[in-house]
Design a protein around this motif. Structure first.
Motif, short mmCIF file in Angstrom:
data_model
loop_
_atom_site.label_atom_id
_atom_site.label_comp_id
_atom_site.label_asym_id
_atom_site.label_seq_id
_atom_site.Cartn_x
_atom_site.Cartn_y
_atom_site.Cartn_z
N ILE A 75 3.39 -3.79 -4.15
CA ILE A 75 2.25 -2.92 -4.44
C ILE A 75 1.52 -3.38 -5.71
O ILE A 75 2.03 -4.21 -6.46
CB ILE A 75 2.69 -1.44 -4.61
N MET B 166 0.84 -1.20 0.00
CA MET B 166 0.00 0.00 0.00
C MET B 166 0.88 1.26 0.00
O MET B 166 1.79 1.40 0.81
CB MET B 166 -0.88 -0.03 1.27
N VAL B 167 0.60 2.16 -0.94
CA VAL B 167 1.35 3.42 -0.99
C VAL B 167 0.44 4.52 -0.45
O VAL B 167 -0.66 4.72 -0.96
CB VAL B 167 1.76 3.76 -2.43
N GLU C 175 -1.08 1.21 -8.22
CA GLU C 175 -0.32 2.06 -7.29
C GLU C 175 1.01 2.50 -7.92
O GLU C 175 1.43 3.64 -7.77
CB GLU C 175 -0.05 1.30 -5.99
N THR D 155 5.82 -4.60 -8.05
CA THR D 155 4.58 -5.35 -8.27
C THR D 155 4.87 -6.86 -8.31
O THR D 155 3.95 -7.65 -8.34
CB THR D 155 3.91 -4.93 -9.59
N PHE E 55 9.55 -0.18 -4.24
CA PHE E 55 8.15 -0.53 -4.49
C PHE E 55 8.12 -1.44 -5.71
O PHE E 55 8.66 -1.07 -6.77
CB PHE E 55 7.33 0.73 -4.76
N GLU F 272 8.27 -2.85 -0.48
CA GLU F 272 6.82 -2.88 -0.40
C GLU F 272 6.25 -3.48 -1.68
O GLU F 272 6.54 -2.98 -2.77
CB GLU F 272 6.25 -1.47 -0.21
#
Lengths: 245, 245
Positions: free
Chosen positions: A64, A1-2, A68, A49, A47, A62
């Motif tokens: 995401i 989550m950003v 995002e 995917t 970040f 993270e």
């Protein structure tokens, strides 16, 4: 989550002012991010995917969604990941070896290509005038394809820098000596100029050795070479005599 | 005044399909348009916001408003004028001299830069595989800075072309001979490959002379050179020995 705050911070890093303030810059895409991760650059936050990066501190990664990534990316087509890195300190430039100096080079693609060329030709230090495009501009970072981790880029008053050096200073001018017949040294400073105007007058006065790449086309009509293609020919000429070493 | 039909036709010329259909392409900006007007390319229609072009057939010139230019332009920031020209016929490529051949070069900027390089180094013919980006793509036209008027660009089955030539064929490969120590001829074909994959296998079989640009950086890490910067170094090497002629 950003978070909304993260989106705001990351997109602000497209501007030099905020990069200076946060001492952070970002890179995108697996290839460039992987090159930066493999270097001694310090990761701030990644970040992604896809879970494709291994051996990283989990608190800095993270996972995401693509939607995002689109919100934080500077690319029209975001590519798997975006990573924030700490801007490294500029290292001192030694007064020996071959050094490239840029006088007001504005195009991010040109600066990126020149950094890649320096890396290829084993040139470790690139001195930029204060007016040059910022090396941590996202477009420059992408264009270097990772070479940014191996070339020390320093911003300074170029006139003052050239005043202090003991190295011979070379620059390209229309009326310079044919570079193919010059005997070029292993150590020196090669100055490349602005895309539209070439080397500025104050810097021209510091250039002790004016060189030129001869043209073979119709002298009346042929345009000048792009600064990055000219740089590639000049760096190649400086290195070719030492390629057996 | 630009009619709706004209807007539709001009914007359709951003696509190769319509350029082939209408046998027209367009160029933008004073510098490039002026270069094309000075060449033997045939003007079809010029749209301009300023009356700065002289000596033209008035029926071919339309003075328009900036808002109209914006509607027909392919640029984010339109620049004074846009001109439609008739696509010239491809000329036959002689089997002598120095010729550049491109195997699947996709990036418009790279093709434009290579055309500019050919012009600089007096290379009049550029042979492209059918998969290469189209030379009349607006981004290519802009990147050539007028050199497009002085270099004959031909699209063909590259394998078949290389089968028929009697010229020596050169290509860049990682394991090629050091280009700095090769004795390069005045006549020959220089093949440059795709941005990501280099020269394809079927074309590699046709290359009689494999050459390489030596690296000086860290052998483990340095990325390959961009195709346009590699081309600039190679063309310079082929020409440097003949620069006194």
């Amino acid at each position: 989550m950003v978070s909304k705050n993260q989106i705001k911070t990351i997109t602000s890093l497209q501007q030099k002012k905020y990069r200076k303030q946060y001492k952070l810059f970002f890179a995108e895409g697996i290839k460039v991010v992987q090159e930066l991760l493999n270097s001694n650059f310090e990761l701030h936050q990644l970040f992604t995917t896809q879970e494709i990066f291994t051996g990283l501190d989990n608190s800095r990664v993270e996972l995401i969604a693509e939607a995002e990534l689109k919100k934080i990316s500077a690319l029209a087509t975001p590519n798997v990941c975006l990573a924030l890195f700490v801007m490294p300190e500029e290292k001192p430039v030694p007064d020996n070896g071959l050094i490239v100096a840029l006088d007001d080079v504005r195009d991010p693609g040109n600066l990126g290509t020149i950094i890649r060329l320096c890396d290829w030709f084993g040139i470790s230090h690139l001195v930029c005038s204060e007016q040059c495009v910022d090396v941590f501009n996202p477009k420059v970072v992408q264009a270097t394809m990772g070479s940014i981790t191996r070339v020390n880029v320093v911003y300074t008053d170029l006139e003052a820098y050239l005043d202090k050096t003991s190295l011979p200073i070379f620059g390209t001018f229309m009326d310079g000596e044919n570079i193919y017949s010059e005997s070029l040294p292993e150590n020196g400073i090669i100055v490349m100029g602005n895309e539209a105007n070439g080397i500025s007058k104050p810097i021209e006065y510091k250039v002790g050795h004016k060189i030129a790449i001869p043209r073979f086309g119709n002298l009346q009509q042929t345009e000048s070479l792009n600064v990055a293609t000219a740089a590639s020919i000049i760096l190649s000429e400086f290195r070719r005599n030492f390629s057996g070493k």
